[in-house]
Design an enzyme around this catalytic site. Structure first.
Site, PDB file in Angstrom:
ATOM      1  N   ARG A 173      45.096  49.373  38.584  1.00  0.00           N
ATOM      2  CA  ARG A 173      44.962  48.233  39.495  1.00  0.00           C
ATOM      3  C   ARG A 173      46.299  47.609  39.813  1.00  0.00           C
ATOM      4  O   ARG A 173      46.349  46.665  40.623  1.00  0.00           O
ATOM      5  CB  ARG A 173      44.064  47.180  38.862  1.00  0.00           C
ATOM      6  CG  ARG A 173      42.627  47.143  39.373  1.00  0.00           C
ATOM      7  CD  ARG A 173      41.911  46.081  38.581  1.00  0.00           C
ATOM      8  NE  ARG A 173      40.729  45.556  39.176  1.00  0.00           N
ATOM      9  CZ  ARG A 173      39.494  46.024  38.965  1.00  0.00           C
ATOM     10  NH1 ARG A 173      39.307  47.092  38.249  1.00  0.00           N
ATOM     11  NH2 ARG A 173      38.456  45.416  39.490  1.00  0.00           N
ATOM     12  N   LYS A 188      32.253  52.054  43.753  1.00  0.00           N
ATOM     13  CA  LYS A 188      32.936  52.972  42.844  1.00  0.00           C
ATOM     14  C   LYS A 188      32.020  53.399  41.691  1.00  0.00           C
ATOM     15  O   LYS A 188      31.993  54.563  41.324  1.00  0.00           O
ATOM     16  CB  LYS A 188      34.228  52.335  42.288  1.00  0.00           C
ATOM     17  CG  LYS A 188      35.218  51.927  43.385  1.00  0.00           C
ATOM     18  CD  LYS A 188      36.545  51.458  42.807  1.00  0.00           C
ATOM     19  CE  LYS A 188      36.470  50.153  42.028  1.00  0.00           C
ATOM     20  NZ  LYS A 188      36.215  48.958  42.839  1.00  0.00           N
ATOM     21  N   ARG A 240      38.616  37.746  42.856  1.00  0.00           N
ATOM     22  CA  ARG A 240      38.767  39.194  42.627  1.00  0.00           C
ATOM     23  C   ARG A 240      39.231  39.906  43.888  1.00  0.00           C
ATOM     24  O   ARG A 240      40.050  40.824  43.830  1.00  0.00           O
ATOM     25  CB  ARG A 240      37.449  39.789  42.123  1.00  0.00           C
ATOM     26  CG  ARG A 240      37.316  39.653  40.619  1.00  0.00           C
ATOM     27  CD  ARG A 240      35.879  39.649  40.166  1.00  0.00           C
ATOM     28  NE  ARG A 240      35.152  40.832  40.542  1.00  0.00           N
ATOM     29  CZ  ARG A 240      33.852  40.829  40.890  1.00  0.00           C
ATOM     30  NH1 ARG A 240      33.171  39.701  40.909  1.00  0.00           N
ATOM     31  NH2 ARG A 240      33.257  41.947  41.203  1.00  0.00           N
ATOM     32  N   ARG A 268      24.127  42.270  44.537  1.00  0.00           N
ATOM     33  CA  ARG A 268      24.279  42.769  43.169  1.00  0.00           C
ATOM     34  C   ARG A 268      24.090  41.654  42.147  1.00  0.00           C
ATOM     35  O   ARG A 268      23.521  41.856  41.087  1.00  0.00           O
ATOM     36  CB  ARG A 268      25.669  43.404  43.003  1.00  0.00           C
ATOM     37  CG  ARG A 268      25.891  43.999  41.630  1.00  0.00           C
ATOM     38  CD  ARG A 268      27.181  44.805  41.561  1.00  0.00           C
ATOM     39  NE  ARG A 268      28.350  43.974  41.412  1.00  0.00           N
ATOM     40  CZ  ARG A 268      29.593  44.437  41.385  1.00  0.00           C
ATOM     41  NH1 ARG A 268      29.819  45.726  41.541  1.00  0.00           N
ATOM     42  NH2 ARG A 268      30.611  43.627  41.230  1.00  0.00           N
ATOM     43  N   ARG A 281      26.060  39.354  36.586  1.00  0.00           N
ATOM     44  CA  ARG A 281      27.459  39.282  36.186  1.00  0.00           C
ATOM     45  C   ARG A 281      28.050  37.938  36.573  1.00  0.00           C
ATOM     46  O   ARG A 281      28.002  37.535  37.729  1.00  0.00           O
ATOM     47  CB  ARG A 281      28.263  40.408  36.862  1.00  0.00           C
ATOM     48  CG  ARG A 281      28.358  41.649  36.015  1.00  0.00           C
ATOM     49  CD  ARG A 281      29.051  42.766  36.759  1.00  0.00           C
ATOM     50  NE  ARG A 281      30.395  42.422  37.193  1.00  0.00           N
ATOM     51  CZ  ARG A 281      31.239  43.312  37.678  1.00  0.00           C
ATOM     52  NH1 ARG A 281      30.899  44.576  37.769  1.00  0.00           N
ATOM     53  NH2 ARG A 281      32.446  42.948  38.066  1.00  0.00           N
TER      54      ARG A 281
HETATM   55  P1  ADP Z   1      34.977  45.015  40.390  1.00  0.00           P
HETATM   56  O1  ADP Z   1      35.688  46.242  40.900  1.00  0.00           O
HETATM   57  O2  ADP Z   1      33.568  44.919  40.826  1.00  0.00           O
HETATM   58  O3  ADP Z   1      35.731  43.734  40.619  1.00  0.00           O
HETATM   59  P2  ADP Z   1      35.348  45.898  37.600  1.00  0.00           P
HETATM   60  O4  ADP Z   1      34.133  46.138  36.804  1.00  0.00           O
HETATM   61  O5  ADP Z   1      36.154  47.092  37.994  1.00  0.00           O
HETATM   62  O6  ADP Z   1      34.863  45.054  38.828  1.00  0.00           O
HETATM   63  O7  ADP Z   1      36.340  44.890  36.828  1.00  0.00           O
HETATM   64  C1  ADP Z   1      35.885  43.624  36.363  1.00  0.00           C
HETATM   65  C2  ADP Z   1      37.049  42.818  35.809  1.00  0.00           C
HETATM   66  O8  ADP Z   1      37.648  43.510  34.699  1.00  0.00           O
HETATM   67  C3  ADP Z   1      38.193  42.553  36.771  1.00  0.00           C
HETATM   68  O9  ADP Z   1      37.947  41.455  37.600  1.00  0.00           O
HETATM   69  C4  ADP Z   1      39.344  42.298  35.771  1.00  0.00           C
HETATM   70  O10 ADP Z   1      39.247  41.017  35.191  1.00  0.00           O
HETATM   71  C5  ADP Z   1      39.051  43.302  34.671  1.00  0.00           C
HETATM   72  N1  ADP Z   1      39.717  44.608  34.909  1.00  0.00           N
HETATM   73  C6  ADP Z   1      39.087  45.793  35.135  1.00  0.00           C
HETATM   74  N2  ADP Z   1      39.969  46.793  35.291  1.00  0.00           N
HETATM   75  C7  ADP Z   1      41.196  46.237  35.186  1.00  0.00           C
HETATM   76  C8  ADP Z   1      42.525  46.741  35.288  1.00  0.00           C
HETATM   77  N3  ADP Z   1      42.760  48.040  35.540  1.00  0.00           N
HETATM   78  N4  ADP Z   1      43.551  45.869  35.117  1.00  0.00           N
HETATM   79  C9  ADP Z   1      43.334  44.584  34.866  1.00  0.00           C
HETATM   80  N5  ADP Z   1      42.117  44.022  34.776  1.00  0.00           N
HETATM   81  C10 ADP Z   1      41.045  44.835  34.935  1.00  0.00           C
END
Ligand code: ADP
Length: 190
Positions: free
Chosen positions: A89, A14, A145, A128, A134
């Site tokens: 999400r 993404k 996740r 990654r 990270r």
């Molecule tokens: P990835 O898609 O690689 O898991 P992101 O960078 O999108 O990682 O998100 C990292 C973390 O940030 C998630 O695991 C969560 O803890 C938090 N997070 C991100 N977006 C949301 C959301 N829309 N609602 C709740 N938590 C979120």
């Protein structure tokens, strides 16, 4: 305005595709994950609040996430449109986004779902991790996740399917080929 949701599991690409899309369509990229990481890095009140949640690979509570997202949209009144990456999400987030956009005379034009298998995701995130450092790219956090994705986030899709807004794009292959697939989907709703 052109408002898009880029949807897919962790590691679906993404972020990579968003960077290309904002250039082509002149949109503002809003990644809730990036925003949370920025708050944590700058040690803001919000950052302190969500640090452990991110480290554990869990979802931040909806109200916190929605407030932050709306704030970020409001910071960009001149935007041509937005790419929402990592948001919504949960169904509650999707509903809140619709209410918020409608209030401003706007809507989500389309949702692009990046289709990637679980095996591919795990391989990519292992790669990654070597570069990003990270903390949440560790094996057990990653599993958490992925679990959050398949138990909560996946339900966002039918929400948008009912509105006839979802286009699925194969997320495996060359970055440029995937990008072309996404652009074709976007051009169909523009
Ligand atoms: P990835 O898609 O690689 O898991 P992101 O960078 O999108 O990682 O998100 C990292 C973390 O940030 C998630 O695991 C969560 O803890 C938090 N997070 C991100 N977006 C949301 C959301 N829309 N609602 C709740 N938590 C979120």
């Amino acid at each position: 305005m052109l408002n898009l949701v880029l949807f897919g599991p962790p590691g679906a690409g993404k972020g990579t595709q968003s960077a290309k899309l904002i250039e082509k369509y002149n949109l503002v990229h809003i990644s809730t994950g990036d925003l949370f990481r920025m708050h944590i890095k700058e040690d803001t009140e919000l950052g302190k609040r969500v640090k452990q949640i991110l480290a554990d690979g869990l979802l931040v509570p909806d109200s916190v996430t929605i407030d932050m997202l709306e704030e970020e949209v409001k910071k960009n009144p001149q935007a041509n449109g937005f790419i929402f990456d990592g948001f919504p999400r949960t169904v509650a987030q999707a509903e809140a986004l619709d209410v918020f956009l409608t209030k401003n005379g706007e809507k989500i034009n389309g949702v692009v779902q990046l289709d990637v298998t679980e095996e591919e995701i795990k391989n990519r995130i292992a790669e990654r991790k070597k570069i990003s450092g990270r903390a949440d790219d560790d094996e057990d956090k990653l599993l958490k996740r992925i679990d959050e994705y398949f138990s909560k986030t996946i339900h966002v899709l039918p929400y948008y399917e009912k509105q006839g807004k979802v286009a699925s794009v194969n997320g495996i292959g060359e970055i440029d080929n995937i990008f072309n697939g996404i652009c074709a989907a976007i051009d169909a709703v523009k």
